[in-house]
Design a protein around this motif. Structure first.
Motif, mmCIF file in Angstrom:
data_model
loop_
_atom_site.group_PDB
_atom_site.id
_atom_site.type_symbol
_atom_site.label_atom_id
_atom_site.label_comp_id
_atom_site.label_asym_id
_atom_site.label_seq_id
_atom_site.Cartn_x
_atom_site.Cartn_y
_atom_site.Cartn_z
ATOM 1 N N PHE A 1 7.721 -3.987 21.065
ATOM 2 C CA PHE A 1 7.213 -4.968 20.100
ATOM 3 C C PHE A 1 7.989 -4.792 18.812
ATOM 4 N N ALA A 2 7.783 -5.692 17.873
ATOM 5 C CA ALA A 2 8.480 -5.593 16.592
ATOM 6 C C ALA A 2 7.543 -5.972 15.457
ATOM 7 N N LEU A 3 7.909 -5.533 14.266
ATOM 8 C CA LEU A 3 7.152 -5.811 13.042
ATOM 9 C C LEU A 3 8.062 -6.507 12.061
ATOM 10 N N VAL A 4 7.492 -7.384 11.242
ATOM 11 C CA VAL A 4 8.249 -8.037 10.175
ATOM 12 C C VAL A 4 7.351 -8.123 8.942
ATOM 13 N N GLY A 5 7.924 -7.807 7.794
ATOM 14 C CA GLY A 5 7.142 -7.860 6.560
ATOM 15 C C GLY A 5 8.006 -7.539 5.354
ATOM 16 N N ALA A 6 7.333 -7.417 4.219
ATOM 17 C CA ALA A 6 8.016 -7.109 2.968
ATOM 18 C C ALA A 6 8.117 -5.590 2.792
ATOM 19 N N ARG A 7 9.070 -5.180 1.953
ATOM 20 C CA ARG A 7 9.143 -3.782 1.532
ATOM 21 C C ARG A 7 8.595 -3.734 0.113
#
Length: 255
Positions: free
Chosen positions: A248-254
């Motif tokens: 699976f993968a994650l996407v978001g802000a730092r």
């Protein structure tokens, strides 16, 4: 009917340990959960707030030996016709159309290169659209294909998907963004590296803070295989494997 027919409308994890997977993703993604179904089939709805976004179930007997994996459902006006279209387009039908009471009609198929997905004609109305990058929802869909140009032709022919911008990845080749309808790209396709054995779809779950989510994945015995790395547009992504072996993968802000 969805505002954009032929888009991804549901996601499902088939796993070897439903309880462990439920706890893992609740911690990492921030989902809450709700049981669904009868005593003969345990199914867990994973929710972002009050909205169901995905389900989890034990790997069925007919798929015993299959590695735990996430699979996406693509909306079809008529599952039977869409399934036959996949077959005629060179794909494979892994499970013929069948009904899920009170849910809809579905089938399990694979594109001509072997990447598995599902088709569904759901009952009921679609919920209100959510803004892009809303935490807990699915923010990106990525196909690692044997050869992306041929794969794109298949999906375009079957579902009317269109090209967005191509991205030059240097030695890795072109990463072709695509739309399933609407104004924005919802995913990308590329030719897989030789060391990856088989084509697959990868789904990116939106999180508020990529670093904290990555830490939670590691703390809960997941593996990080790539990232976090920044991608065009400013978001950060991380590719992971859950404790049962599902990618699976994650996407978001730092932050």
């Amino acid at each position: 009917m969805p505002a954009n027919p032929n888009k991804f409308v549901w996601y499902e994890l088939m796993t070897s340990d439903v309880d462990a997977a439920e706890a893992f993703y609740k911690s990492v993604v921030g989902w809450n959960s709700e049981p669904w179904g009868g005593p003969d089939m345990r199914y867990i709805i994973m929710k972002a707030g009050e909205t169901g976004v995905a389900g989890m179930m034990a790997t069925p007997k007919e798929a015993e030996g299959m590695k735990p994996a996430w699979v996406g459902y693509i909306y079809a006006d008529n599952v039977d016709a869409a399934t036959e279209g996949v077959r005629k387009g060179g794909g494979n039908v892994l499970r013929e159309p069948d009904d899920i009471p009170d849910v809809g009609r579905f089938s399990v198929v694979a594109d001509p290169q072997g990447a598995v997905f599902m088709l569904i004609t759901p009952k009921g109305e679609e919920g209100a659209p959510v803004p892009p990058m809303t935490p807990g929802h699915i923010g990106w869909h990525e196909l690692m294909a044997t050869e992306w140009e041929t794969a794109f032709y298949f999906y375009s022919n079957q579902f009317g998907w269109t090209k967005d911008e191509p991205m030059d990845m240097g030695p890795m080749g072109v990463y072709q963004l695509f739309r399933t309808g609407g104004d924005n790209a919802v995913g990308g396709m590329m030719t897989k590296p030789a060391q990856i054995e088989a084509p697959y779809w990868l789904y990116y779950f939106n999180v508020e803070d990529i670093d904290k989510a990555t830490e939670r994945a590691l703390e809960n015995k997941g593996q990080v295989i790539m990232g976090p790395m920044q991608v065009p547009g400013g978001s950060w992504v991380c590719q992971c494997i859950d404790p049962q072996g599902a990618l699976f993968a994650l996407v978001g802000a730092r932050k």
